[in-house]
Write a protein that holds these residues in place. Structure first.
Motif, PDB file in Angstrom:
ATOM      1  N   GLN A 181      29.499  17.004 -30.182  1.00  0.00           N
ATOM      2  CA  GLN A 181      28.441  17.935 -30.528  1.00  0.00           C
ATOM      3  C   GLN A 181      28.698  19.266 -29.812  1.00  0.00           C
ATOM      4  O   GLN A 181      29.110  19.266 -28.653  1.00  0.00           O
ATOM      5  N   THR A 185      27.600  19.597 -26.290  1.00  0.00           N
ATOM      6  CA  THR A 185      28.421  18.889 -25.309  1.00  0.00           C
ATOM      7  C   THR A 185      29.638  19.705 -24.926  1.00  0.00           C
ATOM      8  O   THR A 185      29.991  19.814 -23.745  1.00  0.00           O
ATOM      9  N   MET A 190      22.936   8.221 -24.581  1.00  0.00           N
ATOM     10  CA  MET A 190      22.541   9.474 -25.228  1.00  0.00           C
ATOM     11  C   MET A 190      23.754  10.265 -25.715  1.00  0.00           C
ATOM     12  O   MET A 190      23.695  10.931 -26.752  1.00  0.00           O
ATOM     13  N   SER A 191      24.859  10.203 -24.980  1.00  0.00           N
ATOM     14  CA  SER A 191      26.064  10.921 -25.405  1.00  0.00           C
ATOM     15  C   SER A 191      26.620  10.330 -26.692  1.00  0.00           C
ATOM     16  O   SER A 191      26.958  11.058 -27.636  1.00  0.00           O
ATOM     17  N   GLU A 226      24.165  11.168 -29.574  1.00  0.00           N
ATOM     18  CA  GLU A 226      24.232  12.573 -29.982  1.00  0.00           C
ATOM     19  C   GLU A 226      25.435  12.816 -30.888  1.00  0.00           C
ATOM     20  O   GLU A 226      25.327  13.496 -31.918  1.00  0.00           O
ATOM     21  N   PHE A 250      25.054  13.703 -34.868  1.00  0.00           N
ATOM     22  CA  PHE A 250      25.589  15.009 -35.265  1.00  0.00           C
ATOM     23  C   PHE A 250      26.444  14.884 -36.524  1.00  0.00           C
ATOM     24  O   PHE A 250      26.444  15.774 -37.373  1.00  0.00           O
ATOM     25  N   GLN A 285      20.827  17.757 -35.071  1.00  0.00           N
ATOM     26  CA  GLN A 285      21.097  18.411 -33.800  1.00  0.00           C
ATOM     27  C   GLN A 285      19.825  19.079 -33.302  1.00  0.00           C
ATOM     28  O   GLN A 285      18.793  19.067 -33.979  1.00  0.00           O
ATOM     29  N   ASN A 286      19.912  19.671 -32.097  1.00  0.00           N
ATOM     30  CA  ASN A 286      18.676  20.101 -31.430  1.00  0.00           C
ATOM     31  C   ASN A 286      17.976  21.263 -32.113  1.00  0.00           C
ATOM     32  O   ASN A 286      16.771  21.449 -31.936  1.00  0.00           O
ATOM     33  N   VAL A 337      18.650  16.712 -25.258  1.00  0.00           N
ATOM     34  CA  VAL A 337      19.466  16.769 -26.480  1.00  0.00           C
ATOM     35  C   VAL A 337      18.715  17.442 -27.625  1.00  0.00           C
ATOM     36  O   VAL A 337      19.265  18.308 -28.318  1.00  0.00           O
ATOM     37  N   PHE A 338      17.447  17.076 -27.847  1.00  0.00           N
ATOM     38  CA  PHE A 338      16.733  17.512 -29.041  1.00  0.00           C
ATOM     39  C   PHE A 338      15.631  18.528 -28.770  1.00  0.00           C
ATOM     40  O   PHE A 338      14.915  18.927 -29.691  1.00  0.00           O
TER      41      PHE A 338
END
Length: 405
Positions: free
Chosen positions: A20, A23, A94-95, A98, A102, A107-108, A133-134
């Motif tokens: 993402q 990241t 979470m990684s 995400e 994605f 995405q956020n 993240v969001f």
């Protein structure tokens, strides 16, 4: 009816180009640090095994320390996965999530997270990770994770979602998790809270429900829908939903005597997930919105004393993870995705866009390493609601002042 497919992400196929953008930005914005060489983790030691022996080469002490840390963290993770086999460290979870979402357009800046956790303050560490993240999430929390917001509450959150300028669609990410504590010695239900000498527990609402259902029996606990105790609305609704689920799954007054906290927490997850999916079916128009569902159990793997040297760690055991795009459901298997490395987890924790003022040094000092199939990192301030280091410092000051008197 929506059609379903499965997506499995094998390790070698997930490349840097699939990370993402948030990241990537986080990883490149943190100044590089020099670390001692790390060796590949060893297989975990059995509980009765002797400590690792130091090597005689120039870097032997550092390598032995690394091996011991990996083995200790692997044992801690094993205490959790014994009850919840899919559990991952919360940062690792979470990684992976995400990256997976994605790939399906979430995405956020184009999605809203709808988060249902227990009201307990110890669940906030997980919520902070979701918000990181969001962005700010819409809360539908309930005692024990019971989903009591109804269609109006759900609709209120959905109406806050960003609208995609090109497609006109909205995107929602639903999180729903009951929680449980498993302490550093593997004792289910135990959690040490700051400022309290006695051992506490989690989830208190599910523990209370377990005792009441065993005492009263399933028949008495299965109240008609809409009947609840006006002095304990959420707890009474939670108990009724759990009792009806147990009856639906074939449990009897005799069989529930063998029910333990870990199993009732799994029942709670299935109950809450079913309730969430029912509300989604009534509230979401798939011609106007895409959505993802992420459910499971949040696990607090803290030390037996809040202020001791044992790292306090958070795990997430995913149960259902899927995305619905244009009415088509795709299941996402996070276990097939590789974990981020400890270095990457540390950098994300100290990144400028992490929402929290964490220095690179503080992020580096937090325990973070491989633990079986996952990468784990201790939950440190500011993610925790109380800083144990601040408490230690205060105690040390008092001891110093006493000596000076």
């Amino acid at each position: 009816m929506a059609t379903s497919t499965h997506m499995q992400c094998s390790g070698p196929r997930v490349t840097a180009s699939q990370l993402q953008p948030r990241t990537i930005r986080s990883l490149v914005m943190v100044p590089p640090r020099v670390h001692a060489p790390r060796r590949a983790p060893l297989a975990p030691l059995a509980a009765s095994s002797a400590p690792a022996k130091s090597s005689t080469n120039g870097n032997g002490a550092a390598l032995a320390k690394e091996d011991v840390e990996v083995q200790y963290l692997t044992k801690r993770a094993a205490d959790v996965t014994r009850h919840f086999p899919s559990a991952l460290g919360v940062d690792d979870f979470m990684s992976r999530l995400e990256i997976a979402l994605f790939q399906h357009g979430f995405q956020n800046d184009n999605s809203i997270a709808m988060v249902n956790l227990c009201r307990d303050e110890v669940t906030h560490a997980f919520k902070h990770k979701i918000d990181q993240v969001f962005g700010s999430s819409f809360s539908v929390h309930g005692l024990g994770g019971v989903l009591s917001c109804g269609l109006v509450g759900m609709g209120a959150g959905l109406s806050h979602s960003p609208v995609d300028e090109s497609s006109g669609k909205e995107r929602y990410v639903f999180f729903s998790f009951p929680h449980i504590a498993i302490d550093s010695k593997g004792v289910v239900g135990n959690i040490a809270r700051p400022g309290r000498a006695a051992m506490s527990c989690a989830c208190g609402a599910i523990i209370k429900s377990l005792g009441d259902i065993k005492r009263d029996g399933l028949t008495c606990s299965c109240k008609p829908p809409g009947v609840h105790d006006p002095e304990d609305v959420e707890l009474s609704v939670l108990k009724q939903r759990l009792a009806r689920r147990l009856e639906f799954e074939g449990q009897t007054d005799a069989s529930i005597e063998a029910l333990d906290l870990a199993e009732l927490t799994r029942v709670a997850e299935r109950t809450i997930t079913s309730d969430l999916e029912f509300l989604i079916s009534k509230a979401v128009d798939t011609s106007k919105a895409d959505y993802a569902v992420v459910t499971g159990v949040q696990i607090h793997n803290w030390g037996q004393e809040f202020d001791n040297e044992e790292p306090n760690m958070e795990f997430v055991a995913p149960a259902k993870v899927y995305a619905v795009i244009n009415g088509k459901r795709t299941y996402l298997d996070l276990s097939k995705m590789p974990a981020l490395t400890p270095r990457q987890i540390r950098l994300l924790a100290s990144a400028p866009d992490s929402h929290y003022d964490v220095s690179p040094l503080a992020a580096e000092e937090a325990v973070c390493n491989t633990a079986g199939p996952s990468t784990v990192r201790e939950i440190d301030p500011p993610y925790m609601y109380s800083s144990r280091q601040s408490r230690r410092n205060a105690k040390q000051r008092m001891q110093n002042f006493t000596k000076l008197l």
